[in-house]
Design an enzyme around this catalytic site. Sequence first.
Site, short mmCIF file in Angstrom:
data_model
loop_
_atom_site.label_atom_id
_atom_site.label_comp_id
_atom_site.label_asym_id
_atom_site.label_seq_id
_atom_site.Cartn_x
_atom_site.Cartn_y
_atom_site.Cartn_z
N ASP A 307 85.90 -61.95 -42.85
CA ASP A 307 86.14 -60.69 -43.57
C ASP A 307 87.50 -60.08 -43.26
OD1 ASP A 307 83.76 -60.74 -44.88
OD2 ASP A 307 82.74 -59.38 -43.55
N ASP A 524 72.34 -57.90 -38.73
CA ASP A 524 73.64 -57.60 -39.34
C ASP A 524 74.10 -56.19 -39.01
OD1 ASP A 524 73.68 -60.08 -40.63
OD2 ASP A 524 72.58 -59.30 -42.35
#
Length: 585
Positions: A307, A524
């Site tokens: 990311d 997450d």
Amino acid sequence: MTRSAQPRPLYSVMATGIVKIGSSATRRATTAQMGLAGLVLAIAAGCGESNNSTDGPQPQGGNQPAGQMVGGQGQPPDPGGDTSPGTGNTSPSSGEPASASGGTEPGAGDSRGDGEPPSSSNPTGGPASSAQAGAGGNDGNPGATSADPAGQDTSPTTPGETDSSAGPEAGPAEPRVDNPYADAQGYINPEWRKKAEAEPGGDRIANTPTAVWLDRIAAIEGTENSQSNGPMGVRDHLEAAVSQGADYIQFVIYNLPGRDCAALASNGELGPEELPRYKAEYIDPIASIMSDTAFRGLRIINIIEVDSLPNLVTNTDVQTCAQMKQNGGYVDGIAYALAQLGSLPNTYNYVDAGHHGWLGWETNFGPTAQLYVETGKKAGMENVHGFIMNTANYSALEEPHFDPSQSVGGMPVRQATWLDWNPYAEELSFAQAFRQELIAGGYNESIGMLIDTSRNGWGGPQRPAGPSAATDVDTFVNESRIDRRIHAGNWCNQAGAGLGERPRANPAPGIDAYAWIKPPGESDGSSQLIENSDGKGFDRMCDPTYGGNERNGNSATGALPNAPISGAWFSAQFQELMANAHPPL
């Protein structure tokens, strides 16, 4: 970063588990290089410390005959799958009418937490979304002229090598191979395996190779009292891999300054201007340990910075992302990591490249590929073995029941709200197309792609058996798609997800392997704010009660409730992943 002052036990990690063999008063990161023989003597004296450096062989990307299995513990893996966070920016394709739905942004994040999807996406020809606006201002080389924030020389240096005279027996150095996963046994992380085996039915997948996430400086040496990292550090894992007789081990390099700039749960410990710390306190110590000759016979696979670079194309409307584009921190940091780790003869660097639900649109696809080309040139393209898709995300590997290019009821399927004019609906075809774009930009044809299949199985009773008979395009896609998320921009602890394809080498043309990079069962991000000493934040995209925002089309998050901080064990999710595994367990 200040490390724990408590004495840190030393471990001998065998294939059967972790055995404490001694205690060191100061076994923390250090630039002093001691041989393992010295370490043994020091421990005998009651105060030893070691941080040996080594060297080993490194391969280049490419493919071998399809279908070779990548097993652990000398066994071929079973047909299941598993693991990791991620999301994507949605910017529609050019020349198409604008869709009413919001786009999805990046959000794959660490195995410790995820990012949030980018701003709304509209096809070219309609009003530009903020994600497209970010892409439009990108010349494909945002870091080429950026100086090191500290004014220091940013040119990579070669890590020193220390010849260990004692320690685990490693095989002789091998020439670099085309595909490090082919005909190879993967490392089984004892820390993850112990958690998996403690779960009912978890022994069915506990011997599957998963990646070790290095999401902060302290993880290099290991953390005793962390919710999200274990006591084993980089050297411990490498020694355990040698003891297991593994051929390869996987690490996730994940600690850029201003990390995951469009997210919250996976923001890192380093501020946007701390590139010098990233180099000196994070990359250099990792490279030094990996260079130890005791590990020369291992294929060390590094997943580089999840990311990151795509945010410089799609999310420059976010202040931190704009700052990282302006200061060159992402490009320079990744180039430095690639050059340092790539200088070792047994390392294989795979750079994270988002996923189809983030970069599939033409307005994102080409500019992002160009940015990877420019970053590769800065690092030395020979230091890039390949790229990885879907890291820590949930995007379906394949969508067998529909194709974005078809029409239903006289309407193009790409017009469906779920696709929002994206020409890609799955990871496999996207990864193969992106590889060709990178090769066209200058990368060697030998580069290979990885796909994280740990949590994109989407099996169970809700999995469609075939295409819908509906003639309404939205109904047709929603009833046909394997990916059951509410929105493709949802990335946190997704309800209904299942383990995907089990790790194996050469599953398709251009694909080096399906791999479990996000360890299944690791959260997450937390469902609500949880105070913690791990530096983990709270992102409302992990809150099942949140109604969403423009980045996920103002949709519900689809996140499971009662989740712990990112990287911490989430038993309820682990059980659901096994129940919905496809192929089934």
